[in-house]
Write an enzyme that holds these catalytic residues in place. Structure first.
Site, PDB file in Angstrom:
ATOM      1  N   ASP A 117       6.876  23.135  31.740  1.00  0.00           N
ATOM      2  CA  ASP A 117       8.158  23.802  32.006  1.00  0.00           C
ATOM      3  C   ASP A 117       9.198  23.442  30.950  1.00  0.00           C
ATOM      4  O   ASP A 117       9.999  24.294  30.533  1.00  0.00           O
ATOM      5  CB  ASP A 117       8.679  23.416  33.398  1.00  0.00           C
ATOM      6  CG  ASP A 117       7.913  24.133  34.501  1.00  0.00           C
ATOM      7  OD1 ASP A 117       7.237  25.141  34.199  1.00  0.00           O
ATOM      8  OD2 ASP A 117       7.992  23.696  35.655  1.00  0.00           O
ATOM      9  N   THR A 172      -2.712  20.330  46.378  1.00  0.00           N
ATOM     10  CA  THR A 172      -3.824  19.355  46.368  1.00  0.00           C
ATOM     11  C   THR A 172      -3.779  18.440  45.146  1.00  0.00           C
ATOM     12  O   THR A 172      -4.428  17.395  45.128  1.00  0.00           O
ATOM     13  CB  THR A 172      -5.177  20.091  46.334  1.00  0.00           C
ATOM     14  OG1 THR A 172      -5.257  20.799  45.080  1.00  0.00           O
ATOM     15  CG2 THR A 172      -5.313  21.079  47.482  1.00  0.00           C
ATOM     16  N   ASP A 201       8.231  18.020  34.207  1.00  0.00           N
ATOM     17  CA  ASP A 201       7.062  18.890  34.011  1.00  0.00           C
ATOM     18  C   ASP A 201       7.010  19.304  32.536  1.00  0.00           C
ATOM     19  O   ASP A 201       7.862  20.062  32.059  1.00  0.00           O
ATOM     20  CB  ASP A 201       7.197  20.119  34.919  1.00  0.00           C
ATOM     21  CG  ASP A 201       5.945  20.973  34.875  1.00  0.00           C
ATOM     22  OD1 ASP A 201       5.362  21.218  35.944  1.00  0.00           O
ATOM     23  OD2 ASP A 201       5.545  21.402  33.774  1.00  0.00           O
ATOM     24  N   ARG A 256      -2.638  22.295  37.647  1.00  0.00           N
ATOM     25  CA  ARG A 256      -2.748  21.466  38.845  1.00  0.00           C
ATOM     26  C   ARG A 256      -2.288  22.262  40.036  1.00  0.00           C
ATOM     27  O   ARG A 256      -1.171  22.764  40.055  1.00  0.00           O
ATOM     28  CB  ARG A 256      -1.791  20.259  38.713  1.00  0.00           C
ATOM     29  CG  ARG A 256      -2.394  19.076  38.127  1.00  0.00           C
ATOM     30  CD  ARG A 256      -1.638  17.809  38.351  1.00  0.00           C
ATOM     31  NE  ARG A 256      -0.212  17.855  38.614  1.00  0.00           N
ATOM     32  CZ  ARG A 256       0.501  16.787  38.896  1.00  0.00           C
ATOM     33  NH1 ARG A 256      -0.082  15.615  38.973  1.00  0.00           N
ATOM     34  NH2 ARG A 256       1.782  16.872  39.114  1.00  0.00           N
TER      35      ARG A 256
HETATM   36  C1  PRP Z   1       0.404  19.180  33.560  1.00  0.00           C
HETATM   37  C2  PRP Z   1       0.027  18.414  32.313  1.00  0.00           C
HETATM   38  C3  PRP Z   1      -1.406  18.065  32.581  1.00  0.00           C
HETATM   39  C4  PRP Z   1      -1.424  17.850  34.063  1.00  0.00           C
HETATM   40  C5  PRP Z   1      -1.442  16.371  34.321  1.00  0.00           C
HETATM   41  O1  PRP Z   1      -0.055  20.459  33.488  1.00  0.00           O
HETATM   42  O2  PRP Z   1       0.218  19.152  31.135  1.00  0.00           O
HETATM   43  O3  PRP Z   1      -2.307  19.093  32.206  1.00  0.00           O
HETATM   44  O4  PRP Z   1      -0.216  18.419  34.579  1.00  0.00           O
HETATM   45  O5  PRP Z   1      -1.581  16.099  35.666  1.00  0.00           O
HETATM   46  P1  PRP Z   1      -2.877  15.393  36.270  1.00  0.00           P
HETATM   47  O6  PRP Z   1      -3.182  14.221  35.395  1.00  0.00           O
HETATM   48  O7  PRP Z   1      -2.416  14.986  37.635  1.00  0.00           O
HETATM   49  O8  PRP Z   1      -3.984  16.395  36.309  1.00  0.00           O
HETATM   50  P2  PRP Z   1       0.213  21.546  34.640  1.00  0.00           P
HETATM   51  O9  PRP Z   1      -0.875  21.501  35.657  1.00  0.00           O
HETATM   52  O10 PRP Z   1       1.614  21.402  35.152  1.00  0.00           O
HETATM   53  O11 PRP Z   1       0.012  22.924  33.898  1.00  0.00           O
HETATM   54  P3  PRP Z   1       0.877  23.569  32.700  1.00  0.00           P
HETATM   55  O12 PRP Z   1       0.552  22.789  31.449  1.00  0.00           O
HETATM   56  O13 PRP Z   1       0.345  24.954  32.655  1.00  0.00           O
HETATM   57  O14 PRP Z   1       2.332  23.496  33.047  1.00  0.00           O
HETATM   58  N1  URA Z   2       2.460  16.984  34.889  1.00  0.00           N
HETATM   59  C1  URA Z   2       3.642  16.941  34.229  1.00  0.00           C
HETATM   60  O1  URA Z   2       3.949  17.835  33.443  1.00  0.00           O
HETATM   61  N2  URA Z   2       4.473  15.913  34.476  1.00  0.00           N
HETATM   62  C2  URA Z   2       4.172  14.918  35.323  1.00  0.00           C
HETATM   63  O2  URA Z   2       4.974  13.987  35.491  1.00  0.00           O
HETATM   64  C3  URA Z   2       2.937  14.980  35.991  1.00  0.00           C
HETATM   65  C4  URA Z   2       2.101  16.015  35.746  1.00  0.00           C
END
Ligand code: PRP
Ligand code: URA
Length: 209
Positions: free
Chosen positions: A203, A108, A200, A104
């Site tokens: 993380d 944005t 997150d 994400r």
């Molecule tokens: C997190 C999560 C989803 C996304 C959800 O990933 O694992 O993929 O956010 O958010 P959304 O419904 O608003 O799209 P992130 O983008 O943080 O990436 P990561 O798994 O690499 O940490």
């Molecule tokens: N992605 C995450 O990992 N946590 C949230 O709460 C939203 C998006």
């Protein structure tokens, strides 16, 4: 409209409760992601078709059941979906695995695709897309759109925690996709994080913050 199942199983609720605690260690969090994913997959796989199979026990010939028809494929959305896929694979070790890389954009909140590798016969398989968090819904919607463009039709989506906003959007965009949710939370905050949520997910799994 799609079928949405919110898990009410005590084990799932208990384990997600531990995941929400901010002092839960990276190792424990990671293990719980796989465990809860396995329990949700148990429900999500309930309507897989069975066929009869003739076998011999040490004593007699008999008929047993085996999963019939289409083969399975789990598709984690990177990064955080990886450990959910591990949980699914504990129950369906012969499933193939496809990977979709999305993150994400922090400003944005739109998903950005950076990787996609699927089994060549993915269109002939039942697909379980896994991602711990359904927040705005952007990542899940983009991943499922990508799969459909490649001719994949039978898709289920599994997540640990969903926000009502993301669930609504996912259902509007992909009404044919059945959704399995560990816990449906209250809402998103102004930064697109789920409340109360667990922070997150990526993380916390990888210890990157
Ligand atoms: C997190 C999560 C989803 C996304 C959800 O990933 O694992 O993929 O956010 O958010 P959304 O419904 O608003 O799209 P992130 O983008 O943080 O990436 P990561 O798994 O690499 O940490
Ligand atoms: N992605 C995450 O990992 N946590 C949230 O709460 C939203 C998006």
């Amino acid at each position: 409209m799609s079928n949405v199942q919110i898990m009410d199983h005590p084990l799932i609720q208990h384990k997600i409760g531990i995941m929400r605690v901010k002092t839960t260690s990276t190792k424990e969090f990671r293990d719980l992601v796989a465990e809860v994913a396995m329990l949700i997959y148990y429900e999500a796989s309930r309507n897989l078709k069975l066929a009869d199979k003739e076998i011999e026990t040490p004593l007699v010939k008999t008929t047993v059941k085996e999963i019939a028809g289409k083969k399975l494929c789990v598709v984690p959305i990177l990064r955080a979906g990886m450990h959910m896929a591990d949980g699914v694979l504990r129950l369906s070790p012969n499933a193939k695995v496809g990977h979709i890389g999305l993150y994400r954009d922090e400003k944005t909140l739109e998903p950005v695709e950076y990787f996609c590798k699927l089994p060549s016969d993915a269109a002939d398989r039942e697909i379980f897309v896994v991602d711990p968090m359904l927040a705005t819904g952007g990542s899940a919607i983009a991943a499922i759109t990508l799969l459909k463009r490649r001719g994949i039709q039978k898709i289920r989506f599994l997540c640990l925690i969903a926000a009502p906003e993301g669930l609504k959007k996912l259902q509007e965009e992909h009404p044919d996709v059945d959704v399995y949710i560990g816990a449906l939370d209250e809402r998103l905050n102004e930064n697109g994080y789920i409340l109360p949520g667990l922070g997150d997910a990526g993380d916390r799994i990888y210890g990157t913050k």
